[in-house]
Design an enzyme around this catalytic site. Sequence first.
Site, mmCIF file in Angstrom:
data_model
loop_
_atom_site.group_PDB
_atom_site.id
_atom_site.type_symbol
_atom_site.label_atom_id
_atom_site.label_comp_id
_atom_site.label_asym_id
_atom_site.label_seq_id
_atom_site.Cartn_x
_atom_site.Cartn_y
_atom_site.Cartn_z
ATOM 1 N N LYS A 76 0.854 -1.189 0.000
ATOM 2 C CA LYS A 76 0.000 0.000 0.000
ATOM 3 C C LYS A 76 0.890 1.239 0.000
ATOM 4 O O LYS A 76 1.949 1.249 0.661
ATOM 5 C CB LYS A 76 -0.880 -0.033 1.255
ATOM 6 C CG LYS A 76 -1.829 1.132 1.390
ATOM 7 C CD LYS A 76 -2.686 0.978 2.645
ATOM 8 C CE LYS A 76 -3.643 2.125 2.841
ATOM 9 N NZ LYS A 76 -4.458 1.967 4.065
ATOM 10 N N SER A 151 -9.387 2.000 3.242
ATOM 11 C CA SER A 151 -8.556 2.742 2.336
ATOM 12 C C SER A 151 -7.570 1.874 1.547
ATOM 13 O O SER A 151 -7.019 2.334 0.549
ATOM 14 C CB SER A 151 -7.762 3.805 3.105
ATOM 15 O OG SER A 151 -6.914 3.203 4.054
ATOM 16 N N SER A 175 -9.437 -0.265 7.449
ATOM 17 C CA SER A 175 -8.869 -0.131 6.103
ATOM 18 C C SER A 175 -8.283 -1.392 5.489
ATOM 19 O O SER A 175 -8.064 -1.429 4.283
ATOM 20 C CB SER A 175 -7.779 0.932 6.112
ATOM 21 O OG SER A 175 -8.346 2.171 5.865
HETATM 22 N N1 LIG Z 1 -8.135 4.257 7.611
HETATM 23 C C1 LIG Z 1 -9.105 3.433 7.856
HETATM 24 O O1 LIG Z 1 -8.917 2.447 8.542
HETATM 25 C C2 LIG Z 1 -10.402 3.643 7.151
HETATM 26 C C3 LIG Z 1 -11.455 4.488 7.720
HETATM 27 N N2 LIG Z 1 -12.567 4.347 6.825
HETATM 28 C C4 LIG Z 1 -11.061 5.939 7.800
HETATM 29 O O2 LIG Z 1 -11.310 6.644 6.851
HETATM 30 O O3 LIG Z 1 -10.580 6.388 8.788
#
Ligand SMILES: NC(=O)C[C@H](N)C(=O)O
Length: 477
Positions: A76, A151, A175
Amino acid sequence: MKEYLTLTQIQEDLREGVLTCVNLVKHYLDRIQENAHLNAFVEVYAAEALAAAEVVDQKLARGEAGRLAGLILGLKDVLSHQGHAVRAGSKILNSYTAPYTATAVQRLLDADAIVIGRQNCDEFAMGSSNENSAFGPVLNAADHTRVPGGSSGGSAAAVQAGLCHASLGSDTGGSVRQPAAFCGVVGLKPSYGRISRHGLIAYASSFDCIGPITRSVADAALLLEIMSGADDFDSTVSTREVPAYSESLAWSGKARIGYIRESVESTAIAPEIREKTTALLDRLKAKGHAVEPIEMPLLHSLLPTYYILTTAEASSNLSRFDGVRYGHRSQEATDLESLYKRSRTKGFGEEVRRRILLGTFVLSANYYDAYYTKAQRVRRLVREESERFFKQFDFLISPVTPTTAFKIGEKTEDPLQMYLADIFTVQANVIGNPAIAIPCGSGENSLPIGIQVMAPYFGEKNMLAFASYLESLGLKH
Ligand SMILES: NC(=O)C[C@H](N)C(=O)O
């Protein structure tokens, strides 16, 4: 080429000489090219990966290869890899090259994993759909009109479409697990402090965890085992001994399983998800496991707590991107203040700016107690509630997401709707516990559905064994 579910299968074929690492890398490079429309990779290291494969093939011939020989991996775009660009899906890091390698990545490289490229993600890992990337959206390989989740969307879609064998993502509030569920693959978030965060671009430091995305629980266990453990570069990493997760996958006995009543009863959850979850719980009951519903009064406080604390931490972490030291620097600035303003306004995308503003607001003197302090208190209460839960139960089972993969563009106008996609995943990050998403078949339109297993703090060993048992029940089909 054969569909390999585990690294063990790849290594058997390498040993028997029906496969070489060079062949493997060539195969994945072709797949990446054929599937360029998915936009899963933002950079591919073709020559470097082929050269590394030759070295591993020679080591294999000499019987000197590491435990991950044959593992072709994607990273990533938030993981530092010395000498390689890392952008966090952002324009603000447009001229940045990592000066060192993340500890987790280094440990995989030391075991002879081969990195094939850098994967698309939401900017600074902020998002649940991969639509917040400066490199454009990633498509779900099961349906090109839908998101892969986020993400770590590029990382999940790459494993789903067979563009690499495994990926490394990061999970601050789901994410790794949420995109894994949307793409029908395995996503593991370890306990906070299990894997070093050194070299991971920070979003919310008290939540961030690095985690693998794989096609099997066995591979998730192996990668976890190799990446875990103390690191001089990260004082938040635990010095607890690292169990041989990959060799402890046999599950025997009966589990005590709790599930949140609302997660299978609430009409806010898609019927197909409720059906799958209920069917699994019934099946486990029939097999003699103790399965009980629980009430979780704090369920509805989880998202506000998560989004207050993570935006607060993000506003502080992201203050280092100021146009002076890193990346994008506005050419129109006339003084220092306008340099900050212009560089940051242009360099960051809309969602990142929104979160910096929210975080700055909740930390501002007049609102600090009303939001930040209160959210910290709720975090403590959720932790206490969870500790009580895990005294009584071995695992918490829930859906990973309230719906299957949604349409590209469906939630971009309404950030709150987007945040709701994280309702079941944020708890593990708020309390620091490990959780894993595993595929549980598909629903309407053949879209993948995932199931989540959460375990006590540092309970990865049991959790992985149980997840492996669930996998053996053939839930995928
Ligand atoms: N970064 C993550 O684990 C995703 C979460 N949907 C956020 O936007 O914070």
